[in-house]
Design a protein around this motif. Structure first.
Motif, PDB file in Angstrom:
ATOM      1  N   GLY A  78       0.777  -1.235   0.000  1.00  0.00           N
ATOM      2  CA  GLY A  78       0.000   0.000   0.000  1.00  0.00           C
ATOM      3  C   GLY A  78       0.804   1.278   0.000  1.00  0.00           C
ATOM      4  N   ILE A  79       2.031   1.244  -0.534  1.00  0.00           N
ATOM      5  CA  ILE A  79       2.838   2.451  -0.661  1.00  0.00           C
ATOM      6  C   ILE A  79       2.984   2.774  -2.138  1.00  0.00           C
ATOM      7  CG2 ILE A  79       5.082   3.521  -0.253  1.00  0.00           C
ATOM      8  CD1 ILE A  79       5.352   1.890   2.267  1.00  0.00           C
ATOM      9  N   GLY A  80       2.463   3.922  -2.543  1.00  0.00           N
ATOM     10  CA  GLY A  80       2.530   4.345  -3.939  1.00  0.00           C
ATOM     11  C   GLY A  80       3.473   5.518  -4.104  1.00  0.00           C
ATOM     12  N   LEU A  81       4.131   5.601  -5.252  1.00  0.00           N
ATOM     13  CA  LEU A  81       5.115   6.642  -5.513  1.00  0.00           C
ATOM     14  C   LEU A  81       4.771   7.395  -6.788  1.00  0.00           C
ATOM     15  CD1 LEU A  81       7.904   8.044  -5.030  1.00  0.00           C
ATOM     16  CD2 LEU A  81       8.921   6.203  -6.396  1.00  0.00           C
ATOM     17  N   VAL A  82       4.799   8.733  -6.692  1.00  0.00           N
ATOM     18  CA  VAL A  82       4.799   9.603  -7.866  1.00  0.00           C
ATOM     19  C   VAL A  82       6.227  10.127  -7.969  1.00  0.00           C
ATOM     20  CG1 VAL A  82       3.834  11.656  -8.958  1.00  0.00           C
ATOM     21  CG2 VAL A  82       2.394  10.229  -7.477  1.00  0.00           C
ATOM     22  N   PRO A  83       7.056   9.531  -8.849  1.00  0.00           N
ATOM     23  CA  PRO A  83       8.492   9.798  -8.805  1.00  0.00           C
ATOM     24  C   PRO A  83       8.862  11.157  -9.387  1.00  0.00           C
ATOM     25  CG  PRO A  83       7.986   8.341 -10.620  1.00  0.00           C
ATOM     26  CD  PRO A  83       6.693   8.545  -9.876  1.00  0.00           C
ATOM     27  N   GLU A  84      10.020  11.637  -8.993  1.00  0.00           N
ATOM     28  CA  GLU A  84      10.577  12.826  -9.613  1.00  0.00           C
ATOM     29  C   GLU A  84      10.765  12.555 -11.103  1.00  0.00           C
ATOM     30  OE1 GLU A  84      14.405  15.850  -9.071  1.00  0.00           O
ATOM     31  OE2 GLU A  84      14.359  13.921  -8.010  1.00  0.00           O
ATOM     32  N   GLY A  85      10.342  13.512 -11.924  1.00  0.00           N
ATOM     33  CA  GLY A  85      10.442  13.322 -13.367  1.00  0.00           C
ATOM     34  C   GLY A  85       9.265  12.581 -13.972  1.00  0.00           C
ATOM     35  N   ARG A  86       8.266  12.222 -13.136  1.00  0.00           N
ATOM     36  CA  ARG A  86       6.987  11.611 -13.550  1.00  0.00           C
ATOM     37  C   ARG A  86       7.106  10.174 -14.019  1.00  0.00           C
ATOM     38  NH1 ARG A  86       7.233  17.046 -16.601  1.00  0.00           N
ATOM     39  NH2 ARG A  86       6.882  18.413 -14.842  1.00  0.00           N
ATOM     40  N   ILE A 157       3.476   8.852  -1.927  1.00  0.00           N
ATOM     41  CA  ILE A 157       4.683   9.668  -1.855  1.00  0.00           C
ATOM     42  C   ILE A 157       4.828  10.434  -3.163  1.00  0.00           C
ATOM     43  CG2 ILE A 157       7.181   9.656  -1.556  1.00  0.00           C
ATOM     44  CD1 ILE A 157       6.884   6.928  -0.157  1.00  0.00           C
ATOM     45  N   LEU A 158       5.020  11.744  -3.063  1.00  0.00           N
ATOM     46  CA  LEU A 158       5.222  12.579  -4.252  1.00  0.00           C
ATOM     47  C   LEU A 158       6.571  13.263  -4.140  1.00  0.00           C
ATOM     48  CD1 LEU A 158       1.916  13.107  -3.311  1.00  0.00           C
ATOM     49  CD2 LEU A 158       1.971  13.904  -5.661  1.00  0.00           C
ATOM     50  N   ASP A 159       7.494  12.901  -5.022  1.00  0.00           N
ATOM     51  CA  ASP A 159       8.839  13.456  -5.033  1.00  0.00           C
ATOM     52  C   ASP A 159       8.889  14.588  -6.055  1.00  0.00           C
ATOM     53  OD1 ASP A 159      11.507  13.950  -4.735  1.00  0.00           O
ATOM     54  OD2 ASP A 159      12.193  11.936  -5.254  1.00  0.00           O
ATOM     55  N   GLU A 160       9.065  15.828  -5.577  1.00  0.00           N
ATOM     56  CA  GLU A 160       9.040  17.035  -6.413  1.00  0.00           C
ATOM     57  C   GLU A 160       7.697  17.136  -7.138  1.00  0.00           C
ATOM     58  OE1 GLU A 160      11.033  19.286  -6.016  1.00  0.00           O
ATOM     59  OE2 GLU A 160      12.885  18.399  -5.255  1.00  0.00           O
ATOM     60  N   ALA A 161       6.670  17.414  -6.349  1.00  0.00           N
ATOM     61  CA  ALA A 161       5.287  17.334  -6.838  1.00  0.00           C
ATOM     62  C   ALA A 161       4.983  18.309  -7.972  1.00  0.00           C
ATOM     63  CB  ALA A 161       4.315  17.583  -5.673  1.00  0.00           C
ATOM     64  N   THR A 162       5.583  19.513  -7.963  1.00  0.00           N
ATOM     65  CA  THR A 162       5.240  20.508  -8.993  1.00  0.00           C
ATOM     66  C   THR A 162       6.472  21.063  -9.699  1.00  0.00           C
ATOM     67  OG1 THR A 162       5.264  22.359  -7.402  1.00  0.00           O
ATOM     68  CG2 THR A 162       3.170  21.176  -7.704  1.00  0.00           C
ATOM     69  N   GLU A 163       7.563  20.346  -9.665  1.00  0.00           N
ATOM     70  CA  GLU A 163       8.810  20.838 -10.249  1.00  0.00           C
ATOM     71  C   GLU A 163       8.663  21.067 -11.751  1.00  0.00           C
ATOM     72  OE1 GLU A 163      13.543  19.715 -10.126  1.00  0.00           O
ATOM     73  OE2 GLU A 163      12.085  18.081 -10.231  1.00  0.00           O
ATOM     74  N   GLY A 164       9.085  22.246 -12.212  1.00  0.00           N
ATOM     75  CA  GLY A 164       9.126  22.541 -13.635  1.00  0.00           C
ATOM     76  C   GLY A 164       7.785  22.864 -14.267  1.00  0.00           C
ATOM     77  N   LEU A 165       6.732  23.047 -13.470  1.00  0.00           N
ATOM     78  CA  LEU A 165       5.416  23.315 -14.032  1.00  0.00           C
ATOM     79  C   LEU A 165       5.135  24.814 -14.081  1.00  0.00           C
ATOM     80  CD1 LEU A 165       3.213  20.575 -12.319  1.00  0.00           C
ATOM     81  CD2 LEU A 165       4.541  20.438 -14.439  1.00  0.00           C
ATOM     82  N   ALA A 166       4.299  25.218 -15.041  1.00  0.00           N
ATOM     83  CA  ALA A 166       3.879  26.611 -15.129  1.00  0.00           C
ATOM     84  C   ALA A 166       3.027  26.975 -13.920  1.00  0.00           C
ATOM     85  CB  ALA A 166       3.092  26.827 -16.425  1.00  0.00           C
ATOM     86  N   THR A 187     -10.666   8.068   4.130  1.00  0.00           N
ATOM     87  CA  THR A 187     -10.158   6.749   3.732  1.00  0.00           C
ATOM     88  C   THR A 187      -8.889   6.355   4.474  1.00  0.00           C
ATOM     89  OG1 THR A 187      -8.839   7.693   1.926  1.00  0.00           O
ATOM     90  CG2 THR A 187     -11.122   7.076   1.421  1.00  0.00           C
ATOM     91  N   GLY A 188      -8.238   7.332   5.127  1.00  0.00           N
ATOM     92  CA  GLY A 188      -7.015   7.029   5.865  1.00  0.00           C
ATOM     93  C   GLY A 188      -5.757   7.133   5.049  1.00  0.00           C
ATOM     94  N   ILE A 189      -5.840   7.599   3.790  1.00  0.00           N
ATOM     95  CA  ILE A 189      -4.639   7.730   2.975  1.00  0.00           C
ATOM     96  C   ILE A 189      -3.744   8.827   3.541  1.00  0.00           C
ATOM     97  CG2 ILE A 189      -5.707   9.338   1.345  1.00  0.00           C
ATOM     98  CD1 ILE A 189      -3.998   8.114  -0.867  1.00  0.00           C
ATOM     99  N   SER A 190      -2.458   8.559   3.627  1.00  0.00           N
ATOM    100  CA  SER A 190      -1.466   9.532   4.084  1.00  0.00           C
ATOM    101  C   SER A 190      -0.632   9.967   2.889  1.00  0.00           C
ATOM    102  CB  SER A 190      -0.559   8.907   5.147  1.00  0.00           C
ATOM    103  OG  SER A 190      -1.315   8.359   6.206  1.00  0.00           O
ATOM    104  N   ILE A 191      -0.063  11.172   2.980  1.00  0.00           N
ATOM    105  CA  ILE A 191       0.725  11.720   1.879  1.00  0.00           C
ATOM    106  C   ILE A 191       2.075  12.193   2.416  1.00  0.00           C
ATOM    107  CG2 ILE A 191       0.865  13.516   0.109  1.00  0.00           C
ATOM    108  CD1 ILE A 191      -2.178  13.552   0.018  1.00  0.00           C
ATOM    109  N   LEU A 192       3.138  11.829   1.697  1.00  0.00           N
ATOM    110  CA  LEU A 192       4.471  12.347   1.971  1.00  0.00           C
ATOM    111  C   LEU A 192       4.891  13.168   0.758  1.00  0.00           C
ATOM    112  CD1 LEU A 192       7.046  12.500   3.697  1.00  0.00           C
ATOM    113  CD2 LEU A 192       7.832  10.412   2.555  1.00  0.00           C
TER     114      LEU A 192
END
Length: 238
Positions: A78-86, A157-166, A187-192
């Motif tokens: 149950g650990i999901g990643l939104v990586p740097e660079g998408r 987990i979101l690594d550099e969530a908005t990097e490089g965006l307008a 739902t109990g979802i946590s965000i890093l």
């Protein structure tokens, strides 16, 4: 508590990057990792998801020790990643990118579905048959977040969530992260979160850790962080 890192150490070859680092992420909360580039934030993420082994200490997720498990096992827990660079799949269309990660390992009663993701990110609805490499940077980031949600994680987990965006696209992403946070309260979802936009982070986050040379040098809530401009000057300024 969802996740706890307890006195972990991490190395790249012979170089130590994390030093007896400890932090906690509570269920349903938004927590940030702050600090200049190269201070160990992404290394913390790599340790959590199993891409980098810990040398000492332990990582506990939902009362289960997970350090030493392979990354796919950690994702299944149950650990999901939104990586740097998408890192979306450029040769798959939007629909295929979302389906690729669809799962419900924890048997959520109200799982994220493609319909829910498209409701959260309506711009993607008009791009369903566009290939990943045909999307703008902001659309790719929306897709990367949607792909992470399709795993139905308990920790996202979101690594550099908005990097490089307008600016307008950054604003849209922050609004949707607030929506995910509100959903997480039920739902109990946590965000890093890792990002450099301190004002936006303080607006939506519950708790912050400042990382300096692989150690936690400060931790506290948003109100306290806003009241301490010295912290920004010392640890976050360029």
């Amino acid at each position: 508590m969802t996740l706890a890192l307890k006195n972990i150490n991490a190395f790249y070859r012979s170089g130590q990057v994390l030093f007896d680092l400890s932090l906690e992420i509570k269920r349903g909360s938004v927590t940030t990792l702050l600090g200049r580039n190269g201070m160990g934030k992404t290394t913390i993420v790599n340790s959590i998801i199993g891409n980098l082994p810990c040398n000492g200490g332990e990582i506990v997720y939902n009362n289960e020790k997970i350090d030493g498990l392979p990354p796919f096992k950690i994702a299944q827990k149950g650990i999901g990643l939104v990586p740097e660079g998408r890192q979306i799949f450029p040769n798959l269309n939007v629909r295929e990118n979302l389906i690729a990660t669809a799962a419900n390992y924890n048997s959520s009663a109200a799982p994220w579905s493609m319909e829910k993701v498209l409701e959260l990110f309506p711009l993607l609805k008009d791009r369903l048959h566009h290939m990943g490499n045909q999307l703008s940077g902001g659309e790719q980031q929306m897709l990367a977040i949607g792909r992470g949600l399709m795993l139905n994680p308990q920790l996202l987990i979101l690594d550099e969530a908005t990097e490089g965006l307008a600016p307008l696209m950054r604003k849209e992403i922050w609004c949707q992260l607030e929506t995910i946070k509100q959903t997480g309260k039920q739902t109990g979802i946590s965000i890093l979160l890792i990002d450099k936009n301190l004002d936006d982070l303080c607006r939506i986050a519950d708790y912050h850790y400042i990382i300096e040379k692989g150690r936690v040098v400060w931790q506290g809530d948003s109100a306290t962080l806003r009241s301490r401009p010295d912290l920004k000057a010392r640890y976050l300024g360029v």
